[in-house]
Write a protein that holds these residues in place. Structure first.
Motif, short mmCIF file in Angstrom:
data_model
loop_
_atom_site.label_atom_id
_atom_site.label_comp_id
_atom_site.label_asym_id
_atom_site.label_seq_id
_atom_site.Cartn_x
_atom_site.Cartn_y
_atom_site.Cartn_z
N ILE A 199 86.97 -46.48 -20.98
CA ILE A 199 87.51 -46.02 -19.66
C ILE A 199 88.84 -46.47 -19.85
CG2 ILE A 199 87.77 -46.71 -17.38
CD1 ILE A 199 85.01 -47.27 -17.22
N ALA B 190 92.27 -43.75 -20.01
CA ALA B 190 93.46 -43.77 -18.89
C ALA B 190 94.87 -43.77 -19.61
CB ALA B 190 93.21 -44.89 -17.85
N TYR C 88 90.35 -54.57 -13.48
CA TYR C 88 89.89 -53.97 -12.14
C TYR C 88 91.03 -53.88 -11.01
CZ TYR C 88 86.46 -52.33 -8.76
OH TYR C 88 85.98 -51.57 -7.73
N TYR D 127 93.10 -50.65 -10.49
CA TYR D 127 92.44 -49.40 -10.41
C TYR D 127 93.43 -48.43 -9.68
CZ TYR D 127 91.10 -50.82 -5.66
OH TYR D 127 91.41 -51.35 -4.40
N LEU E 118 95.85 -47.38 -12.52
CA LEU E 118 95.06 -46.54 -13.46
C LEU E 118 94.96 -45.12 -12.98
CD1 LEU E 118 92.18 -49.13 -14.73
CD2 LEU E 118 94.24 -48.21 -15.82
N ASN E 119 94.58 -44.96 -11.67
CA ASN E 119 94.42 -43.49 -11.16
C ASN E 119 95.64 -42.90 -11.29
OD1 ASN E 119 91.79 -44.29 -10.56
ND2 ASN E 119 92.16 -44.81 -8.48
N PRO F 57 81.62 -42.88 -19.99
CA PRO F 57 82.83 -42.91 -18.91
C PRO F 57 82.62 -41.45 -18.28
CG PRO F 57 83.91 -44.08 -20.70
CD PRO F 57 82.65 -43.62 -21.17
N ARG G 213 81.98 -40.44 -14.46
CA ARG G 213 82.94 -39.28 -13.58
C ARG G 213 82.35 -38.47 -12.94
NH1 ARG G 213 86.29 -40.34 -18.37
NH2 ARG G 213 87.79 -41.84 -17.63
N HIS H 69 89.05 -45.10 -10.47
CA HIS H 69 88.69 -45.93 -11.16
C HIS H 69 87.95 -47.26 -10.35
CE1 HIS H 69 91.18 -43.83 -14.18
NE2 HIS H 69 90.36 -44.60 -15.08
N ILE I 130 84.84 -47.83 -12.86
CA ILE I 130 84.65 -49.12 -13.72
C ILE I 130 83.30 -49.85 -13.64
CG2 ILE I 130 85.75 -51.38 -14.25
CD1 ILE I 130 88.69 -50.11 -13.98
#
Length: 345
Positions: A88, A92, A219, A222, A225-226, A275, A279, A286, A290
């Motif tokens: 993941i 990303a 985490y 997230y 990451l998005n 991953p 999705r 994320h 995750i």
């Protein structure tokens, strides 16, 4: 089904229960079959070092559960979860759904480092992990250096990763070929195809702590990451420190990959396929991806390892062979249907 998918916490709990059930089933099957209830009684007695339950089983059953199968299952859980998390993060970072530690050559570099330590320095587990981390990090930097030369592209990244992976795989084979120590040679061959056969309780805390630390670090990011997968320019305009998040992903990914490789050797396609499956279930956010991917990766590797032990009773199949046979066709079918996506939902 739609409600369940949106409520990722309920789905996480469901997957956790499934993981426990599958793990229990996996421990019970093999050359010697065991009872589910006996398995849990043995584990509880051993874990707490106290006989909560009267011993009504044979001593050999206790050895099979606690010494052979249970540490192997726990290692599979932690390795599958770690590889899924790394996949993941790499996807990303590169904004490329084809990225994974296996495809980008990081696993091959880490394997070369582990083999060097084993064959040349006869290193302990700690030194093997350090060697895997150093060479894995070097591989990652080489891949991104060459991929960024004369303009970055996702296609170039994958091609460079394949080339670097081939180089380190060749180096590993060369080192093994010229090694005169047959005992060390047999030990090193383990890293080429992956195996959980040598799993022990002694090394599990390293895997567990590494996964927990990595999860705690990434985490909470997230949202970043998005945004990162939408492009660097957009991320910068929205206030994301792109250099900082890239550095965090690189260090976390190579560290986790090195720890996993030091324990299991090279296991491909877990960080690539899981991953995508995730999705397809919960979308691209994320925050959901995750935790769900961590559970799915753990379940996948437990099932895969069970197949390696039971498909051929007289011989164990390397787990890397099974993950490749299962993962590659599935991934090709996903690419054909274009059933992958990035971004928040």
């Amino acid at each position: 089904m739609k409600r369940c998918i949106k409520n990722y916490k309920s789905l996480s709990l469901l997957l956790f229960i499934v993981l426990i059930l599958i793990s229990t089933f996996s421990i019970t099957i093999g050359s010697v079959s065991l009872k589910n209830l006996d398995v849990w009684k043995i584990i509880i007695n051993k874990f707490f070092d106290y006989n909560f339950f009267n011993v009504t089983w044979e001593e050999s059953s206790e050895i099979i559960v606690w010494t052979l199968r249970a540490p192997r299952i726990v290692t599979a859980i932690l390795a599958g979860a770690s590889l899924s998390l790394v996949g993941i993060l790499m996807q990303a970072l590169t904004k490329n759904p084809l990225a994974s530690p296996y495809i980008l050559g990081i696993s091959s570099g880490a394997s070369t480092g582990a083999v060097l330590v084993i064959l040349i320095f006869s290193g302990s587990y700690i030194f093997v992990s350090i060697g895997a981390f150093i060479l894995g990090t070097l591989t990652a930097f080489l891949v991104f250096y060459f991929a960024n030369s004369n303009g970055f592209s996702s296609t170039k990244l994958v091609l460079v990763g394949a080339a670097i992976s081939a180089i380190f795989s060749g180096l590993t084979s060369l080192i093994i070929a010229i090694t005169p120590n047959e005992r060390a040679l047999r030990s090193a061959l383990f890293w080429m195809s992956g195996s959980l056969a040598g799993s022990t309780w002694e090394y599990i805390p390293f895997l567990f702590i590494s996964l927990i630390v990595a999860f705690i670090l990434v985490y909470p990011k997230y949202d970043e990451l998005n945004i990162l997968v939408t492009g660097d320019e957009n991320a910068i305009s929205l206030g994301v420190n792109v250099k900082k998040i890239r550095f965090l992903i690189m260090i976390t990914s190579t560290f986790l990959t090195g720890i996993v490789v030091a324990n299991t050797g090279i296991i491909g396609f877990v960080g690539l396929v899981i991953p995508h499956i995730t999705r397809g279930i919960v979308g691209g956010n994320h925050k959901k991806v995750i935790p769900i991917a961590i559970f799915l990766g753990a379940i996948f590797l437990v099932l895969t390892d069970t197949l390696t032990r039971t498909l051929m009773p007289s011989q164990e199949i390397p787990i890397g062979v099974i993950t490749s046979l299962l993962g590659a066709p599935f991934f090709l079918s996903m690419l054909r249907g274009k059933s992958y996506r990035f971004g928040g939902e």
